[in-house]
Write an enzyme that holds these catalytic residues in place. Structure first.
Site, PDB file in Angstrom:
ATOM      1  N   ASP A 230      53.413  21.946   0.086  1.00 38.17           N
ATOM      2  CA  ASP A 230      52.511  21.978   1.254  1.00 38.17           C
ATOM      3  C   ASP A 230      51.337  22.960   1.156  1.00 38.17           C
ATOM      4  OD1 ASP A 230      54.483  20.236   2.011  1.00 38.17           O
ATOM      5  OD2 ASP A 230      55.097  21.308   3.812  1.00 38.17           O
TER       6      ASP A 230
ATOM      7  N   GLU B 265      53.032  18.052   4.079  1.00 37.44           N
ATOM      8  CA  GLU B 265      53.678  17.691   5.350  1.00 37.44           C
ATOM      9  C   GLU B 265      52.679  16.781   6.051  1.00 37.44           C
ATOM     10  OE1 GLU B 265      55.325  20.925   7.593  1.00 37.44           O
ATOM     11  OE2 GLU B 265      55.841  19.639   9.288  1.00 37.44           O
TER      12      GLU B 265
ATOM     13  N   LYS C 270      55.580  14.027   3.115  1.00 32.82           N
ATOM     14  CA  LYS C 270      56.905  14.177   3.722  1.00 32.82           C
ATOM     15  C   LYS C 270      56.767  14.394   5.223  1.00 32.82           C
ATOM     16  CE  LYS C 270      57.323  19.141   2.622  1.00 32.82           C
ATOM     17  NZ  LYS C 270      57.254  19.611   3.994  1.00 32.82           N
TER      18      LYS C 270
ATOM     19  N   LYS D 229      60.468  18.959   7.112  1.00 34.92           N
ATOM     20  CA  LYS D 229      60.246  20.235   6.452  1.00 34.92           C
ATOM     21  C   LYS D 229      60.698  20.158   5.000  1.00 34.92           C
ATOM     22  CE  LYS D 229      58.696  21.943  10.271  1.00 34.92           C
ATOM     23  NZ  LYS D 229      57.246  21.698  10.495  1.00 34.92           N
TER      24      LYS D 229
ATOM     25  N   VAL E  33      54.195  27.014   0.618  1.00 33.54           N
ATOM     26  CA  VAL E  33      54.318  27.600   1.961  1.00 33.54           C
ATOM     27  C   VAL E  33      55.038  26.648   2.919  1.00 33.54           C
ATOM     28  CG1 VAL E  33      52.227  28.973   1.682  1.00 33.54           C
ATOM     29  CG2 VAL E  33      52.026  26.687   2.664  1.00 33.54           C
ATOM     30  N   THR E  34      55.611  27.230   3.998  1.00 34.16           N
ATOM     31  CA  THR E  34      55.895  28.636   4.146  1.00 34.16           C
ATOM     32  C   THR E  34      57.314  28.910   3.641  1.00 34.16           C
ATOM     33  OG1 THR E  34      56.717  28.387   6.437  1.00 34.16           O
ATOM     34  CG2 THR E  34      54.395  28.898   6.152  1.00 34.16           C
TER      35      THR E  34
ATOM     36  N   CYS F 181      59.290  25.219   5.068  1.00 36.97           N
ATOM     37  CA  CYS F 181      59.368  24.057   4.167  1.00 36.97           C
ATOM     38  C   CYS F 181      59.880  24.396   2.772  1.00 36.97           C
ATOM     39  CB  CYS F 181      58.015  23.362   4.105  1.00 36.97           C
ATOM     40  SG  CYS F 181      57.618  22.562   5.679  1.00 36.97           S
TER      41      CYS F 181
ATOM     42  N   GLN G 227      74.767  36.196  -3.243  1.00 34.49           N
ATOM     43  CA  GLN G 227      76.070  35.567  -3.502  1.00 34.49           C
ATOM     44  C   GLN G 227      76.072  34.810  -4.830  1.00 34.49           C
ATOM     45  OE1 GLN G 227      77.994  33.812   0.097  1.00 34.49           O
ATOM     46  NE2 GLN G 227      75.994  34.084   1.050  1.00 34.49           N
TER      47      GLN G 227
HETATM   48  N1  TIU Z   1      55.080  23.553   5.302  1.00 33.95           N
HETATM   49  C1  TIU Z   1      55.683  24.228   6.284  1.00 33.95           C
HETATM   50  O1  TIU Z   1      56.294  25.255   6.055  1.00 33.95           O
HETATM   51  N2  TIU Z   1      55.534  23.744   7.596  1.00 33.95           N
HETATM   52  C2  TIU Z   1      55.534  24.542   8.704  1.00 33.95           C
HETATM   53  O2  TIU Z   1      55.400  24.064   9.816  1.00 33.95           O
HETATM   54  N3  TIU Z   1      55.649  25.886   8.497  1.00 33.95           N
HETATM   55  C3  TIU Z   1      55.539  26.880   9.429  1.00 33.95           C
HETATM   56  O3  TIU Z   1      55.793  28.027   9.059  1.00 33.95           O
HETATM   57  N4  TIU Z   1      55.172  26.594  10.644  1.00 33.95           N
END
Ligand code: TIU
Length: 219
Positions: free
Chosen positions: A23, A71, A128, A131, A156-157, A161, A201
């Site tokens: 993303d 996304e 996609k 997430k 990210v993030t 995701c 772990q």
């Molecule tokens: N790609 C992804 O992480 N989608 C999000 O909505 N991330 C947020 O941190 N909001």
């Protein structure tokens, strides 16, 4: 080859490993996109772009398979559950028109991967609706067809995701590693916690390593 990783070395072959870039689209990195409509300061995320670029160039140079995800939702929102669209109090909702086009809609300017990391022909691009990169996408089949068993993650993030995708990959039997300086969150303490919990772990979800370790292994 072996990568100096946490909590212990990560063994992989380029031929059976894919670099999965989650993303890195304008929606999350640039002002006026989905990330900002949720109330986040998006400026933090841009800092990882040079490190991501260096990894992408080295991985392409080694002949490795590259997967980019976005996304993204269909224009008619048929793949966007109301629970996702209606959640919270964003300044603009998924599908609304923002400064970079309709928020999180496939094909809109904001939905494009940032130019510094743009896909080239032959690389896999996955849109996609969730997430995770595996939910409601052809990613698992494509990786199986390509004989991929190991995944290197960036993007990210971290705790949204990226973490969801790494957990989905782990449950499907992939060996996954997160490149620590090639992922970022709007919340630095969430990034730190997510990185730690994945490798805890005895690598319960997967490995983590600085990108320098990968670049060194590829040299
Ligand atoms: N790609 C992804 O992480 N989608 C999000 O909505 N991330 C947020 O941190 N909001």
């Amino acid at each position: 080859m072996q990568l100096n990783a946490n909590p212990f070395p990560f063994e992989f072959n380029v031929a059976t490993t894919a670099l999965v870039i989650i993303d890195m689209q304008r929606d999350f990195i640039e002002p006026g996109g989905f990330g900002e409509t949720l109330g986040n300061d998006v400026s933090l995320l841009e800092a990882i772009v040079p490190a991501c670029r260096a990894v992408l160039a080295a991985w392409r140079g080694a002949g490795g398979l590259v997967v980019h995800t976005r996304e993204a939702h269909a224009a008619d929102l048929s793949d966007c559950p109301p629970a996702k669209r209606n959640r919270g109090n964003p300044s603009l909702r998924i599908g609304d028109v923002g400064p970079m086009g309709r928020i999180l809609i496939a094909g809109e300017p904001g939905n494009q991967i940032i130019p510094a990391l743009a896909p080239v022909p032959g690389e896999i691009v996955i849109d996609k609706p969730g997430k995770g990169a595996f939910y409601a996408t052809p990613l698992h089949n494509l990786l199986q067809q390509a004989g991929v068993t190991h995944l290197l993650f960036m993007g990210v993030t971290t705790e949204v995701c990226v973490q969801t995708s790494m957990r989905e990959a782990n449950d499907r039997g992939y060996e996954g590693l997160l490149l620590e300086d090639c992922t970022e969150s709007y919340f630095p303490h969430f990034k730190a916690a997510a990185v730690e919990m994945m490798r805890a772990q005895g690598a319960i979800v997967g490995w983590t390593a600085p990108s320098a370790a990968l670049l060194q292994a590829l040299r």
